[in-house]
Design an enzyme around this catalytic site. Structure first.
Site, PDB file in Angstrom:
ATOM      1  CG  HIS A  29      11.182   2.017  -3.517  1.00 38.01           C
ATOM      2  ND1 HIS A  29      11.153   0.720  -3.965  1.00 38.01           N
ATOM      3  CD2 HIS A  29      10.012   2.200  -2.837  1.00 38.01           C
ATOM      4  CE1 HIS A  29      10.012   0.142  -3.576  1.00 38.01           C
ATOM      5  NE2 HIS A  29       9.314   1.023  -2.876  1.00 38.01           N
ATOM      6  CE1 TYR A  45       6.404   5.179  -9.400  1.00 37.43           C
ATOM      7  CE2 TYR A  45       5.077   3.240  -9.836  1.00 37.43           C
ATOM      8  CZ  TYR A  45       6.177   3.830  -9.257  1.00 37.43           C
ATOM      9  OH  TYR A  45       7.062   3.072  -8.533  1.00 37.43           O
ATOM     10  NE  ARG A 126      -2.127   0.199  -6.957  1.00 38.47           N
ATOM     11  CZ  ARG A 126      -0.975   0.529  -6.381  1.00 38.47           C
ATOM     12  NH1 ARG A 126      -0.178   1.390  -6.958  1.00 38.47           N
ATOM     13  NH2 ARG A 126      -0.640   0.014  -5.219  1.00 38.47           N
ATOM     14  CE1 TYR A 153       2.318  -4.357  -2.584  1.00 37.11           C
ATOM     15  CE2 TYR A 153       3.184  -3.063  -4.391  1.00 37.11           C
ATOM     16  CZ  TYR A 153       2.417  -3.157  -3.248  1.00 37.11           C
ATOM     17  OH  TYR A 153       1.756  -2.053  -2.771  1.00 37.11           O
ATOM     18  CG  HIS A 177       3.796  -3.472   1.418  1.00 43.28           C
ATOM     19  ND1 HIS A 177       5.068  -3.320   1.948  1.00 43.28           N
ATOM     20  CD2 HIS A 177       3.831  -2.825   0.210  1.00 43.28           C
ATOM     21  CE1 HIS A 177       5.816  -2.615   1.104  1.00 43.28           C
ATOM     22  NE2 HIS A 177       5.104  -2.314   0.056  1.00 43.28           N
ATOM     23  CG  ASP A 245       6.915   1.889   0.466  1.00 38.63           C
ATOM     24  OD1 ASP A 245       7.689   1.385  -0.366  1.00 38.63           O
ATOM     25  OD2 ASP A 245       5.783   2.297   0.168  1.00 38.63           O
TER      26      ASP A 245
END
Ligand code: 0GY
Length: 290
Positions: A29, A45, A126, A153, A177, A245
């Site tokens: 990212h 976040y 989340r 995801y 993942h 990641d």
């Protein structure tokens, strides 16, 4: 930056494993910098800034040649930081964007020209608010003619509910993942078998075998994740991708050493042939076919 958020390791170790020529870090990212590319108001976040220059430095230090930069939820559907990084990469990075239903054809064209090759649908509760399936299906129909794919995801427990939607998608589907298996259950558990069957029954489904640091319960060197990733690599050698990641959003238990993560690769892809497919041939086919 959120107070419980760990910044990326500023001094990763040099990996012992040398990635083959042409190796691609296919999941990473860029974040901000916030004063240039502000984070999305709807984000769940606030990360540390992780600018493109740092990513390219890490790429070179770890021995990779190219990146696939994946839009993260903290930037919402504002792909400006991603596009800026793609344009600065000199063709050495491709992208996976996030778009909303109101994206225009012109915007899709611009993303395409910048090197975007897919969109990401995120189902991790989340990280995002719910988006109706019809909205996602409409986006899928719009991006399919561009030759793009869809990155999904989700968490393992949600696969049964999501699978009918995934199998209805008109493009290649890349699972982030390994669908986040619960590694306390064992590779013979119905949850992981279901994921393997999902891949076996749908030849358009690929998997990233990335993020042992997220999936692990034991922590480094992630022995508990190795059997899962090794199984996926060996069963589906032509449909697997790997990435660091970096900068590891939302890691709260520990921050991985990116050099050690690279040294994890030969543990899940034991032969030069498997390593080549995982790091070079597969990402080249999906992202650099043109
Ligand atoms: C990842 C994993 C996470 C975050 C995101 O888009 C995101 O915010 O993907 C996570 O928190 O598990 O792949 O980077």
């Amino acid at each position: 930056m959120d107070p419980d958020w760990l910044p990326f390791d500023p001094n990763p170790s040099k990996p012992t494993f040398k990635p083959p020529p042409g190796a691609v870090d296919a999941h990473c990212h860029v974040f901000g910098p916030a004063d240039q590319f502000p984070y999305a108001p709807e984000r769940k976040y606030t990360p540390c800034d992780a600018p493109k220059a740092k990513l390219f430095e890490l790429r070179d230090f770890l021995g990779f040649e190219r990146n696939v930069i994946v839009q993260a939820t903290c930037h919402g559907a504002d792909n400006r930081a991603l596009v800026d990084a793609l344009k600065a990469s000199g063709g050495r990075a491709k992208g996976v964007a996030t778009v909303k239903a109101d994206v225009t054809d012109k915007q899709l064209e611009e993303l395409n020209a910048a090197g975007v090759k897919g969109v990401r649908f995120n189902f991790v509760k989340r990280l995002v608010d719910f988006t109706p399936r019809e909205v996602l299906a409409a986006i899928a129909a719009r991006i399919a003619p561009l030759g793009w794919h869809i990155v999904v995801y989700f968490e393992a427990a949600d696969l049964p509910e999501l699978e009918p939607f995934f199998t209805s998608l008109p493009t290649d589907v890349v699972v982030d993942h390994m669908g986040r298996p619960d590694v306390t259950l064992g590779t013979g558990h119905p949850q992981f078998i279901r994921f393997l069957d999902f891949m076996a029954n749908n030849p358009n489904v690929w998997s990233k075998v990335s993020c042992p640091e997220r999936v692990s319960v034991q922590g480094p060197p992630y022995d508990d994740v190795v059997p899962y990733a090794k199984t996926v690599v060996e069963r589906f050698p032509d449909r697997v991708l790997w990435g660091t990641d970096w900068p590891h959003p939302n890691m709260k238990s520990h921050m991985p050493d990116d050099g050690k993560l690279v040294d994890y690769v030969p543990r899940i892809a034991a032969t030069a042939e498997l390593q080549n497919k995982l790091l070079v041939d597969n990402p080249a086919r999906l992202y650099w076919a043109d």
